[in-house]
Design a protein around this motif. Structure first.
Motif, PDB file in Angstrom:
ATOM      1  N   ALA A 106       0.865  -1.182   0.000  1.00 36.37           N
ATOM      2  CA  ALA A 106       0.000   0.000   0.000  1.00 36.37           C
ATOM      3  C   ALA A 106       0.896   1.225   0.000  1.00 36.37           C
ATOM      4  O   ALA A 106       2.043   1.185   0.454  1.00 36.37           O
ATOM      5  N   ILE A 107       0.369   2.312  -0.553  1.00 38.23           N
ATOM      6  CA  ILE A 107       1.113   3.572  -0.628  1.00 38.23           C
ATOM      7  C   ILE A 107       0.249   4.639   0.031  1.00 38.23           C
ATOM      8  O   ILE A 107      -0.910   4.839  -0.354  1.00 38.23           O
ATOM      9  N   VAL A 108       0.807   5.291   1.029  1.00 32.76           N
ATOM     10  CA  VAL A 108       0.061   6.282   1.804  1.00 32.76           C
ATOM     11  C   VAL A 108       0.745   7.629   1.627  1.00 32.76           C
ATOM     12  O   VAL A 108       1.924   7.792   1.978  1.00 32.76           O
ATOM     13  N   TYR A 109       0.011   8.564   1.072  1.00 29.33           N
ATOM     14  CA  TYR A 109       0.568   9.887   0.810  1.00 29.33           C
ATOM     15  C   TYR A 109       0.220  10.828   1.963  1.00 29.33           C
ATOM     16  O   TYR A 109      -0.946  11.117   2.212  1.00 29.33           O
ATOM     17  N   ASP A 110       1.256  11.273   2.669  1.00 24.63           N
ATOM     18  CA  ASP A 110       1.075  12.328   3.682  1.00 24.63           C
ATOM     19  C   ASP A 110       1.332  13.677   3.014  1.00 24.63           C
ATOM     20  O   ASP A 110       2.100  14.515   3.492  1.00 24.63           O
ATOM     21  N   VAL A 111       0.694  13.841   1.878  1.00 22.00           N
ATOM     22  CA  VAL A 111       0.819  15.051   1.067  1.00 22.00           C
ATOM     23  C   VAL A 111      -0.590  15.452   0.646  1.00 22.00           C
ATOM     24  O   VAL A 111      -1.354  14.618   0.147  1.00 22.00           O
ATOM     25  N   PHE A 174      -4.703  13.212   9.147  1.00 18.96           N
ATOM     26  CA  PHE A 174      -3.755  12.754  10.163  1.00 18.96           C
ATOM     27  C   PHE A 174      -3.506  13.914  11.130  1.00 18.96           C
ATOM     28  O   PHE A 174      -2.499  14.610  11.051  1.00 18.96           O
ATOM     29  N   PRO A 175      -4.464  14.136  12.042  1.00 14.76           N
ATOM     30  CA  PRO A 175      -4.350  15.309  12.929  1.00 14.76           C
ATOM     31  C   PRO A 175      -3.307  15.073  14.023  1.00 14.76           C
ATOM     32  O   PRO A 175      -3.327  14.084  14.739  1.00 14.76           O
ATOM     33  N   LEU A 176      -2.382  16.019  14.162  1.00 10.40           N
ATOM     34  CA  LEU A 176      -1.399  16.054  15.244  1.00 10.40           C
ATOM     35  C   LEU A 176      -1.298  17.499  15.721  1.00 10.40           C
ATOM     36  O   LEU A 176      -1.446  18.437  14.923  1.00 10.40           O
ATOM     37  N   PRO A 177      -1.042  17.709  17.011  1.00  8.29           N
ATOM     38  CA  PRO A 177      -0.966  19.089  17.517  1.00  8.29           C
ATOM     39  C   PRO A 177       0.262  19.793  16.975  1.00  8.29           C
ATOM     40  O   PRO A 177       1.384  19.310  17.099  1.00  8.29           O
ATOM     41  N   LYS A 178       0.055  20.914  16.318  1.00  8.96           N
ATOM     42  CA  LYS A 178       1.164  21.705  15.801  1.00  8.96           C
ATOM     43  C   LYS A 178       1.365  22.919  16.708  1.00  8.96           C
ATOM     44  O   LYS A 178       1.202  24.066  16.331  1.00  8.96           O
ATOM     45  N   VAL A 326       4.677   8.270   2.035  1.00  7.62           N
ATOM     46  CA  VAL A 326       5.345   9.279   1.227  1.00  7.62           C
ATOM     47  C   VAL A 326       5.052  10.649   1.820  1.00  7.62           C
ATOM     48  O   VAL A 326       3.894  10.995   2.077  1.00  7.62           O
ATOM     49  N   GLY A 327       6.125  11.427   2.036  1.00  3.64           N
ATOM     50  CA  GLY A 327       5.935  12.764   2.570  1.00  3.64           C
ATOM     51  C   GLY A 327       7.254  13.420   2.901  1.00  3.64           C
ATOM     52  O   GLY A 327       8.331  12.889   2.612  1.00  3.64           O
ATOM     53  N   GLU A 328       7.185  14.600   3.485  1.00  2.00           N
ATOM     54  CA  GLU A 328       8.395  15.326   3.871  1.00  2.00           C
ATOM     55  C   GLU A 328       9.037  14.642   5.075  1.00  2.00           C
ATOM     56  O   GLU A 328       8.369  14.335   6.060  1.00  2.00           O
ATOM     57  N   ALA A 329      10.336  14.445   5.009  1.00  2.00           N
ATOM     58  CA  ALA A 329      11.054  13.796   6.108  1.00  2.00           C
ATOM     59  C   ALA A 329      12.461  14.360   6.190  1.00  2.00           C
ATOM     60  O   ALA A 329      12.958  14.996   5.247  1.00  2.00           O
ATOM     61  N   ARG A 330      13.113  14.118   7.349  1.00  2.00           N
ATOM     62  CA  ARG A 330      14.478  14.580   7.589  1.00  2.00           C
ATOM     63  C   ARG A 330      14.589  16.085   7.370  1.00  2.00           C
ATOM     64  O   ARG A 330      15.501  16.583   6.711  1.00  2.00           O
ATOM     65  N   LEU A 331      13.635  16.816   7.966  1.00  2.00           N
ATOM     66  CA  LEU A 331      13.632  18.261   7.804  1.00  2.00           C
ATOM     67  C   LEU A 331      14.059  18.931   9.099  1.00  2.00           C
ATOM     68  O   LEU A 331      13.933  18.366  10.183  1.00  2.00           O
ATOM     69  N   ALA A 332      14.562  20.119   9.018  1.00  2.00           N
ATOM     70  CA  ALA A 332      14.983  20.869  10.205  1.00  2.00           C
ATOM     71  C   ALA A 332      13.767  21.332  10.976  1.00  2.00           C
ATOM     72  O   ALA A 332      12.641  21.359  10.472  1.00  2.00           O
ATOM     73  N   ALA A 333      13.999  21.724  12.228  1.00  2.00           N
ATOM     74  CA  ALA A 333      12.892  22.116  13.105  1.00  2.00           C
ATOM     75  C   ALA A 333      12.137  23.310  12.564  1.00  2.00           C
ATOM     76  O   ALA A 333      10.975  23.515  12.893  1.00  2.00           O
ATOM     77  N   ALA A 334      12.772  24.117  11.751  1.00  2.00           N
ATOM     78  CA  ALA A 334      12.092  25.310  11.248  1.00  2.00           C
ATOM     79  C   ALA A 334      11.076  24.986  10.174  1.00  2.00           C
ATOM     80  O   ALA A 334      10.222  25.790   9.847  1.00  2.00           O
ATOM     81  N   ASP A 335      11.156  23.778   9.587  1.00  2.00           N
ATOM     82  CA  ASP A 335      10.207  23.421   8.541  1.00  2.00           C
ATOM     83  C   ASP A 335       8.844  23.113   9.127  1.00  2.00           C
ATOM     84  O   ASP A 335       8.698  22.765  10.291  1.00  2.00           O
ATOM     85  N   LYS A 336       7.839  23.142   8.285  1.00  2.00           N
ATOM     86  CA  LYS A 336       6.464  23.101   8.765  1.00  2.00           C
ATOM     87  C   LYS A 336       6.018  21.725   9.217  1.00  2.00           C
ATOM     88  O   LYS A 336       5.015  21.603   9.899  1.00  2.00           O
ATOM     89  N   ASP A 337       6.721  20.652   8.851  1.00  2.00           N
ATOM     90  CA  ASP A 337       6.217  19.319   9.146  1.00  2.00           C
ATOM     91  C   ASP A 337       7.030  18.601  10.229  1.00  2.00           C
ATOM     92  O   ASP A 337       7.044  17.389  10.287  1.00  2.00           O
TER      93      ASP A 337
END
Length: 741
Positions: A106-111, A174-178, A326-337
């Protein structure tokens, strides 16, 4: 050792146990306490456990618009785009084709594909999604404020582009507290959005869609009504089917066990059982779960999308049996995700949303999410911790209480960590260690200190029955009785009971002991009330002392006044008690005396020794011959003349002494003296002057005249007998010699 197990120690232990247990319960089950346990306790367990093994059933493919694949002739090679949803959709289509070819289940897009792409791009991506048949898309959540109403907002799902949504197996949020707080939980179903399944739950169902008919058959076999027919199980309207199952099965805690039994009975293969158990738990379990995080960023196997498309990732990864997120990963803390978790790194790198989605999916499939202790278990642990701390506080010596409690806290943390690592069971940790342990240590020490002080006071009071208060305090503090007595100046009062031998023969021993205890209590209380100390009680006699300095006349005055009050107290005792009438004789003298512990072989008595108490005792005995009740040496009475009335009754040489002692009979307090007493004193002293001058005949006549008016006066009878011709110079009893001219 046995003293450590006295009832008072167990009562102290019970008190500490109850208080510490209640403090733990109040803390843990309050809203701030629950957040405290989650923020601190759960973080401790993860940090102490460290990273766990990477999930075998999920991988992450990192998509970064700044790293587009550079394949010649492909529009993917266009200028970099800042976000993955801005990639050319044909790049995503090629990525889906690549992942399918590598065996992804299965392919799950977190986009979020909420905005249309360029001409023809959406159709190309939709064809790839439809061809795969197992792609799930993200539905972002928007929060809109209600116009005109403060603090009220409405959640709304944003739909992917229609063509993509229709082609996908499903779409879910995919709700998470931001917000700047630690992420600890994830939703499986979102009640505020109508029990909509979230992305990890949808991924689990898409991965196991082939088992959906079998799952529905098992539900029907369990006797449940309202279950869709197995023929209705398909990828079409998968979200609606999931909602129906959730609403029908939510809260049926018995169902997973029933399905387990059915699966075991028909010998379903283990890997199939595992997937079906995950589905039954998904639909019957809670709405949300605690993450069982695998570790810091990149713990979940991660591949770069651009390298997969370029073929530069190295050997092609085997994705068979895996769900690809699939999604944004290995990003710095300043990034939105990026999301702050217990594994956020010191350099500011947080876990990305797609890694958390993969983690949540792995937790649901393996049922390895963190399980908080059930309320009854948490209560048992907190009360049990309080009980252990209470026992330690009651039975362990005070200096070791804190160490013992800290050791118990360390053992508790070790046990909780072992259980957490093996069974993912989260037991209370922060509350016992940070709240209960310090409370137990401080309370135990405080209660032990209070008990020790109370025991010292009781011990001092008990010892004070035998020694002066200051001596009792020294003994209680650990001082060893010294064989060296202290030389002190003061007045000494000696008492005796007239006819005690005869009285003791008329009463049973036990009755006599009780009667004498009342008598001694009367004497000792009066001595202490007058500022003295009863330092010795033997048989029927009591010795009291008043300490001071030679120049202090008040010392003798207090002793003489005490002797008069003592006689009144004994008279009152005789009046209120049924029994023999006790007549007390008193002797008083002042001077230096030795006060201290006397004895040996571990047995001591605190008493007074020396010439002063000896003379006081001899004067007390002289009362027998003179028929008086209170006799004092002239030196003792000298300081009391301002307060007491006395008469000189002669000069005597006590046994063992070489010098005469002038003896005064203490008659009454000066402010209470009747005229008859003053007249008796004048007449007696005039008669005694004749006697001491050698005029026995004249003295005898005077004593006779006094006895006609005061027939019971003892000293007059004594001297009248000595004036008779046959007496001459006689020796008194016990060796005292009366002075005869």
């Amino acid at each position: 050792m046995r003293s450590r197990f006295r009832l008072s120690n167990w009562l102290l232990a019970l008190t500490v146990a109850v208080v510490v247990g209640v403090v733990g319960l109040v803390t843990a089950f309050s809203n701030p306490g629950g957040r405290f346990e989650e923020t601190l306790g759960l973080a401790w367990l993860f940090e102490l456990r460290g990273s766990g093994p990477a999930p075998e059933n999920a991988v992450v493919v990192a998509v970064d618009g700044r790293r587009l694949p550079r394949e010649p002739g492909s529009n993917c090679a266009a200028a970099p785009r800042p976000y993955p949803d801005r990639w050319p959709r044909s790049c995503h289509a090629r990525l889906i084709d690549t992942l399918n070819r590598l065996g992804a289940e299965a392919i799950v897009y977190d986009v979020g594909f909420t905005e249309p792409g360029a001409d023809g791009e959406d159709r190309r991506l939709a064809d790839a999604i439809r061809s795969s048949g197992r792609v799930a898309l993200l539905q972002p959540i928007e929060v809109d404020s209600v116009a005109g109403v403060s603090n009220i907002s409405v959640e709304r799902l944003r739909q992917p582009v229609s063509a993509l949504k229709q082609a996908a197996a499903g779409a879910a949020p995919f709700p998470l507290p931001k917000v700047p707080v630690r992420v600890s939980q994830f939703w499986a179903f979102k009640p505020s959005l109508g029990d909509v399944p979230t992305l990890p739950a949808l991924a689990l169902q898409v991965r196991n869609v082939d088992l959906l008919p079998r799952f529905l058959e098992l539900l029907a076999g369990a006797g449940l009504s309202g279950i869709p027919e197995a023929t209705q199980a398909s990828r079409a309207n998968l979200e609606g089917l999931m909602r129906k199952l959730r609403r029908r099965l939510a809260g049926l805690e018995w169902l997973p066990g029933h399905l387990d039994a059915a699966l075991t009975k028909d010998e379903t293969p283990e890997h199939i059982q595992r997937r079906l158990r995950a589905l039954s738990q998904l639909y019957t379990g809670p709405d949300s779960y605690y993450f069982n995080l695998y570790g810091p960023p990149d713990t979940v196997p991660t591949y770069r999308a651009d390298r997969l498309l370029e073929g530069s990732e190295g050997p092609s990864p085997d994705l068979a049996g895996k769900v690809v997120f699939v999604g944004e990963a290995r990003l710095a803390a300043a990034d939105k995700d990026g999301f702050y978790t217990v594994f956020s790194q010191a350099d500011g790198i947080d876990l990305s949303g797609v890694e958390l989605a993969a983690t949540a999916y792995g937790n649901l499939l393996d049922r390895s999410y963190v399980n908080p202790a059930r309320p009854w278990l948490a209560v048992a642990i907190l009360m049990g911790f309080g009980a252990v701390c209470g026992i330690l506080a009651g039975l362990v010596p005070g200096v070791w209480v804190a160490t013992a409690v800290l050791l118990v806290a360390a053992v508790h943390v070790g046990a909780a960590l072992l259980i957490f690592a093996q069974d993912q069971l989260w037991l209370p940790v922060a509350t016992p260690v940070v709240v209960q342990a310090p409370v137990a240590a401080l309370l135990g020490l405080a209660l032990q200190y209070a008990r020790a002080r109370r025991q010292r006071r009781n011990a001092a009071r008990a010892v004070g029955y035998y020694v002066p208060p200051e001596v009792a305090e020294n003994l209680v503090e650990g001082a060893t009785p010294s064989r060296v007595s202290e030389l002190r100046y003061g007045a000494c009062l000696a008492t005796d009971i007239e006819g005690y031998t005869r009285i003791s023969q008329t009463m049973p021993p036990v009755e006599l002991a009780g009667y004498m205890n009342g008598y001694f209590e009367t004497l000792v209380s009066e001595i202490e009330r007058q500022g003295g100390y009863a330092c010795q009680t033997v048989a029927d006699s009591v010795i009291g002392v008043w300490l001071g300095q030679p120049e202090e006349a008040d010392v003798a005055a207090r002793a003489c006044v005490a002797a008069l009050y003592l006689q009144q107290a004994v008279d009152a005792f005789n009046a209120r008690r049924a029994g023999p009438v006790l007549r007390t004789r008193v002797g008083l003298h002042v001077g230096w005396m030795a006060l201290g512990h006397v004895g040996g072989a571990g047995h001591f008595a605190y008493t007074v020794t020396g010439d002063t108490p000896n003379v006081a005792s001899r004067l007390e005995n002289t009362n027998k011959r003179l028929g008086t009740r209170i006799l004092a040496s002239a030196s003792a009475f000298e300081g009391a003349e301002a307060e007491c009335v006395g008469r000189y009754v002669g000069s005597f040489v006590p046994r063992g002494k070489s010098e005469r002692i002038r003896v005064i009979e203490v008659l009454c307090r000066r402010d209470e003296a009747p005229e008859a007493t003053l007249s008796l004193r004048r007449d007696f002293e005039a008669a005694l002057s004749l006697y001491e001058a050698g005029d026995r005949a004249g003295a005898g006549e005077r004593f006779k005249a006094i006895l006609e008016e005061h027939p019971g006066d003892g000293p007059c009878h004594y001297y009248l007998r000595k004036c008779l011709p046959r007496h001459g110079s006689v020796a008194g009893d016990d060796g005292q010699r009366a002075d005869t001219p």
